[in-house]
Write a protein that holds these residues in place. Sequence first.
Motif, short mmCIF file in Angstrom:
data_model
loop_
_atom_site.label_atom_id
_atom_site.label_comp_id
_atom_site.label_asym_id
_atom_site.label_seq_id
_atom_site.Cartn_x
_atom_site.Cartn_y
_atom_site.Cartn_z
N TYR A 6 34.32 105.87 39.78
CA TYR A 6 34.87 105.97 41.14
C TYR A 6 34.64 104.67 41.91
N LEU A 7 33.44 104.12 41.79
CA LEU A 7 33.13 102.87 42.50
C LEU A 7 33.99 101.72 41.98
N SER A 8 34.18 101.64 40.68
CA SER A 8 35.01 100.57 40.11
C SER A 8 36.46 100.70 40.57
N ALA A 9 36.99 101.93 40.57
CA ALA A 9 38.38 102.13 41.01
C ALA A 9 38.55 101.80 42.48
N LYS A 10 37.58 102.18 43.30
CA LYS A 10 37.66 101.89 44.73
C LYS A 10 37.59 100.38 44.99
N SER A 11 36.72 99.67 44.29
CA SER A 11 36.62 98.23 44.51
C SER A 11 37.90 97.51 44.08
N LYS A 12 38.55 98.01 43.04
CA LYS A 12 39.82 97.43 42.61
C LYS A 12 40.90 97.65 43.65
N SER A 13 40.83 98.78 44.36
CA SER A 13 41.86 99.08 45.36
C SER A 13 41.82 98.11 46.54
N ILE A 14 40.69 97.43 46.76
CA ILE A 14 40.62 96.43 47.83
C ILE A 14 41.57 95.29 47.54
N GLY A 15 41.51 94.76 46.32
CA GLY A 15 42.41 93.68 45.95
C GLY A 15 43.86 94.11 45.97
N ASP A 16 44.14 95.35 45.54
CA ASP A 16 45.52 95.85 45.56
C ASP A 16 46.05 95.95 46.99
N ALA A 17 45.19 96.44 47.91
CA ALA A 17 45.62 96.56 49.30
C ALA A 17 45.85 95.19 49.94
N ALA A 18 44.98 94.24 49.61
CA ALA A 18 45.14 92.89 50.16
C ALA A 18 46.41 92.24 49.61
N TYR A 19 46.67 92.43 48.33
CA TYR A 19 47.86 91.83 47.72
C TYR A 19 49.14 92.46 48.25
N ALA A 20 49.09 93.76 48.55
CA ALA A 20 50.28 94.46 49.03
C ALA A 20 50.59 94.17 50.50
N SER A 21 49.64 93.60 51.22
CA SER A 21 49.88 93.29 52.63
C SER A 21 50.74 92.03 52.75
N LEU A 22 51.19 91.74 53.97
CA LEU A 22 52.03 90.57 54.22
C LEU A 22 51.18 89.34 54.55
N TRP A 23 50.17 89.08 53.71
CA TRP A 23 49.26 87.96 53.95
C TRP A 23 49.98 86.62 53.84
N TYR A 24 51.05 86.57 53.04
CA TYR A 24 51.76 85.31 52.83
C TYR A 24 52.56 84.87 54.05
N GLU A 25 52.73 85.76 55.05
CA GLU A 25 53.45 85.40 56.25
C GLU A 25 52.52 84.95 57.38
N SER A 26 51.21 84.92 57.12
CA SER A 26 50.25 84.51 58.13
C SER A 26 49.98 83.01 58.03
N ASP A 27 49.07 82.55 58.88
CA ASP A 27 48.68 81.14 58.85
C ASP A 27 48.09 80.79 57.49
N TYR A 28 48.27 79.52 57.08
CA TYR A 28 47.84 79.14 55.72
C TYR A 28 46.32 79.27 55.55
N ARG A 29 45.56 79.08 56.63
CA ARG A 29 44.11 79.23 56.52
C ARG A 29 43.73 80.69 56.27
N ASP A 30 44.39 81.59 56.98
CA ASP A 30 44.14 83.02 56.74
C ASP A 30 44.61 83.44 55.36
N LEU B 55 43.22 95.99 56.67
CA LEU B 55 44.19 95.03 56.13
C LEU B 55 45.60 95.39 56.57
N LYS B 56 45.90 96.68 56.63
CA LYS B 56 47.24 97.10 57.06
C LYS B 56 47.46 96.77 58.54
N GLU B 57 46.40 96.85 59.34
CA GLU B 57 46.54 96.56 60.76
C GLU B 57 46.70 95.07 61.02
N VAL B 58 46.02 94.25 60.24
CA VAL B 58 46.13 92.80 60.42
C VAL B 58 47.49 92.30 59.98
N PHE B 59 47.99 92.83 58.87
CA PHE B 59 49.28 92.41 58.33
C PHE B 59 50.23 93.60 58.28
#
Length: 224
Positions: free
Chosen positions: A152-176, A56-60
């Motif tokens: 540990y599994l629950s905390a790791k799965s939650k970190s996926i959403g946190d990483a996606a939210y922290a990325s610059l996804w809002y600056e990409s194409d609207y479909r992405d 996610l960091k590499e894409v955004f």
Amino acid sequence: MDLPFDANRKIIYESVIITQFVNLLLCADANCLLNALLINLILHIGGQIDILREGLKEVFPKNGKCNPSHFTIKKIIKKHQKIIKFSEHIEDLYTYIAMVLFVSDTLIICCLGFTIVASIGQPDATKNIIRNFLFYIVINVEAFIYCFAGEYLSAKSKSIGDAAYASLWYESDYRDSRIILSMIMRSQSQLTITIGKIMNLSLERFTSIVKASVSYISVLLAMY
């Protein structure tokens, strides 16, 4: 053990001892194999989640220059789906094992605690307390391993959403952007391991099991 035959003869006595030793060794190996397999599976899925977060960091990237050749949105979604599927397989494999384990461990912890407390003031109390206390620690560690794996599994799965939210996804194409938003929403439903599909494995659950065991010990002492 009370055996239905005379076990004082040398050959019979040695045969019984060897049989008991082999039986205990096989049971211990099987138990350690299940615990080690769970730890390795959880660590593997944790590593895959870390790879997904780096993707996610590499894409955004923070410089705003998206480089889809490294890690495309499509690959991210597929990897996320594979992680979810793999987690479901772990859940199907261990949910009923965890249920049997926690029912038996709760009873064993209760009985061992009662034995330790009841041994105080009795002849050979020190030897009995040390022997039972070591077994008590081992049973608690086993229950803690399962609860920690679920936490540990629950905390790791939650970190996926946190990483996606922290990325610059809002600056990409609207479909992405919509795809990443759906990924964030999916990550809110945390991956976990359950006890017989009834309750989640977590450190809070381990605390409740210890509390329940102490309550049962108090009841047994009152009846003793």
